[in-house]
Scaffold this motif. Structure first.
Motif, PDB file in Angstrom:
ATOM      1  N   ALA A 293       1.029  -1.092  -0.037  1.00 47.21           N
ATOM      2  CA  ALA A 293       0.135  -0.057   0.066  1.00 47.21           C
ATOM      3  C   ALA A 293       0.740   1.042  -0.179  1.00 47.21           C
TER       4      ALA A 293
ATOM      5  N   TYR B 148       3.370  -7.643   4.349  1.00 46.41           N
ATOM      6  CA  TYR B 148       2.822  -6.538   4.018  1.00 46.41           C
ATOM      7  C   TYR B 148       4.093  -5.173   3.543  1.00 46.41           C
TER       8      TYR B 148
ATOM      9  N   ILE C 136       3.884  -1.132   3.515  1.00 48.45           N
ATOM     10  CA  ILE C 136       3.172   0.008   3.818  1.00 48.45           C
ATOM     11  C   ILE C 136       3.934   1.420   3.861  1.00 48.45           C
TER      12      ILE C 136
ATOM     13  N   SER D 182      -0.202   5.607   4.212  1.00 48.24           N
ATOM     14  CA  SER D 182      -1.164   4.288   3.823  1.00 48.24           C
ATOM     15  C   SER D 182      -1.403   3.666   5.036  1.00 48.24           C
TER      16      SER D 182
ATOM     17  N   THR E  86       6.743  -1.164   7.314  1.00 44.84           N
ATOM     18  CA  THR E  86       6.181   0.408   7.235  1.00 44.84           C
ATOM     19  C   THR E  86       7.080   1.343   7.265  1.00 44.84           C
TER      20      THR E  86
ATOM     21  N   GLY F  21       3.562   4.928   7.146  1.00 51.29           N
ATOM     22  CA  GLY F  21       2.782   3.802   6.749  1.00 51.29           C
ATOM     23  C   GLY F  21       2.391   3.186   8.284  1.00 51.29           C
TER      24      GLY F  21
ATOM     25  N   TYR G  17       0.358  -0.506  10.134  1.00 60.46           N
ATOM     26  CA  TYR G  17      -0.091  -1.691  10.091  1.00 60.46           C
ATOM     27  C   TYR G  17      -0.926  -1.563  11.490  1.00 60.46           C
TER      28      TYR G  17
END
Length: 474
Positions: free
Chosen positions: A419, A441, A443, A447, A467, A471, A473
């Motif tokens: 993302a 992930y 990120i 995001s 992240t 970002g 999570y």
């Protein structure tokens, strides 16, 4: 016999005295009856001052000097009326109406009313105020042509020999065709136009099998009156079909069905594209590049019980959804191109997925840029992709309360979900089965991925993920 059998002219008897009297009587009859001309056949009273030799056919109901002489030929001669009885078949020209009249043995009438039924059959040609020819066997030159009813309706029939022939009306200017309507080479009713008589454009076409109206040159959209389904069947269909019937009436390609749907006005009704069980080998993505006119979503449905029976395999991308609202269910998607994706959504596209199987995904199974995707049914992943989900530029992804199954431990080298740039994803109450390798992930740039407190190991993958740049999570 003292008179001739046809005109009843008197014979001169042997040794007759004053033979000139009999001879003159015969001449008088010939003078009247040869090239018979009458001033009228509608008068019931004689004219007040008739001329010598004036002739009439006495109309029924005659009075005065004509009383009792109905339908007789009245000749004014030497100051008196002489009456001659007509015989069946005699013809006279009536000068006040300039028509021919014929005597049928009882009354006089127009010649045309007394012709037999076969009298005008099998004529070579007829020209009305013009000349007919071998091609134009009926030719009319007039300001107007009237075809009237005979007591009820009136039907003009233009018949052709075979479906491949033409039955049409051609409209010309200076003998150059500019408009044509009818059956041209098939049984579909078409309206065509031309600026020069050489290049023609089909303005409107009505399918002879379905009654469906289309406008091949554009300008007008068909508006649906009810929910409608178009069918796609690569093995049995043909892209020249209407697509409104399954099997041999279906389209052969999904893109043809999409183009057809995008050409109509849904009018608020449901629009479905039904895919037959088959393998769809694509060399380019199926492009859905505009919203459905009239509102609503385009529902593309395969086999929701066994999605793998409707396999869309592409050597490029599979779906390219731009600004459209699309629901996709019951299909298997895969691409053999490493840089391509199975589903690409952009420019405010809204995509709904259910009962989907993802094979090899190339760059990503699902890639969204400024678009939304929601999973409302179960998903199975059987093939690798660089990322299962790739979100960018405020893209949104949602999956809540569904089951995602992973078969064969697919690998996601970059991440199960990536993302970027203000994108967001939410996973709530889902069930995951099977294993995957690669980060869960990645990120970045403001995001977020929200698993509602399920923890860093909630999403499929072999490692947690990362992240950066705001970002989150959660």
């Amino acid at each position: 016999m003292t008179n001739t059998p046809i005109l009843s002219m008197p014979y001169i008897a042997p040794s007759q005295a004053q033979k000139h009297v009999t001879h003159n009587e015969a001449l008088r009859l010939l003078d009247v009856l040869v090239q018979l001309v009458a001033d009228s056949r509608s008068d019931t009273t004689p004219p007040p001052a008739p001329s010598e030799g004036q002739c009439f056919i006495v109309a029924p109901g005659a009075t005065g000097d004509w009383a009792g002489q109905d339908e007789q030929i009245a000749l004014h001669e030497n100051g008196v009326w002489i009456f001659i009885a007509p015989q069946s078949g005699w013809i006279a020209m009536i000068t006040d109406t300039m028509e021919l009249a014929v005597f049928d043995g009882a009354a006089w009438g127009p010649v045309k009313a007394n012709l037999t039924s076969d009298a005008l059959n099998n004529l070579v040609h007829i020209g009305v105020n013009t000349s007919a020819d071998a091609t134009n066997k009926l030719a009319v030159s007039a300001d107007a042509t009237l075809l009237n009813h005979a007591g009820g309706g009136h039907q003009l029939k233009v018949n052709k020999n075979t479906p491949g022939d033409t039955a049409s009306l051609l409209f010309q200017s200076a003998w150059t065709g500019h408009a044509e309507m009818g059956l041209s080479g098939n049984t579909d009713f078409t309206v065509k136009v031309s600026a020069d008589g050489g290049t023609w454009f089909t303005a409107m076409e009505t399918d002879g099998a379905t009654g469906r109206v289309s406008f091949p040159s554009g300008g007008v959209r068909l508006m649906l009156a009810a929910p409608t389904t178009w069918y796609v069947d690569p093995g049995n269909g043909n892209d020249s079909n209407s697509g409104l019937f399954s099997g041999t009436g279906a389209f052969a390609t999904l893109q043809r069905a999409v183009d057809e749907v995008l050409s109509i006005d849904a009018g608020g009704h449901a629009v479905t594209i039904q895919l037959a069980d088959d393998t769809y080998n694509l060399t380019s993505p199926v492009v859905i590049d505009q919203p459905l006119v009239g509102g609503g979503e385009i529902m593309i449905t395969g086999n929701t019980a066994s999605p793998s029976l409707v396999a869309l395999n592409s050597s490029a991308g599979v779906f390219d959804v731009i600004g459209a609202v699309v629901s996709l269910s019951g299909v298997e998607l895969s691409t053999s191109a490493p840089a391509e994706v199975c589903i690409n959504g952009a420019e405010n596209a809204q995509i709904t997925l259910s009962e989907i199987e993802f094979g090899t995904g190339g760059s990503a199974h699902i890639s969204l840029q400024n678009a939304e995707c929601e999973v409302v049914g179960d998903v199975e992943i059987t093939g690798d992709a660089d990322r299962h989900i790739a979100l960018d530029h405020k893209a949104v992804f949602r999956m809540e309360g569904q089951t995602l199954s992973l078969t064969g431990a697919p690998d996601f080298p970059t991440a199960f979900i990536e993302a970027n740039n203000g994108s967001a994803a939410s996973f709530d109450g889902n069930s995951f089965s099977g294993t995957a390798s690669g980060p869960r992930y990645d990120i970045s740039v403001l995001s977020s991925v929200n698993t509602y407190g399920a923890g860093v190991s909630h999403l499929p993958g072999g490692s947690a993920g990362s992240t950066s740049d705001g970002g989150i999570y959660a």
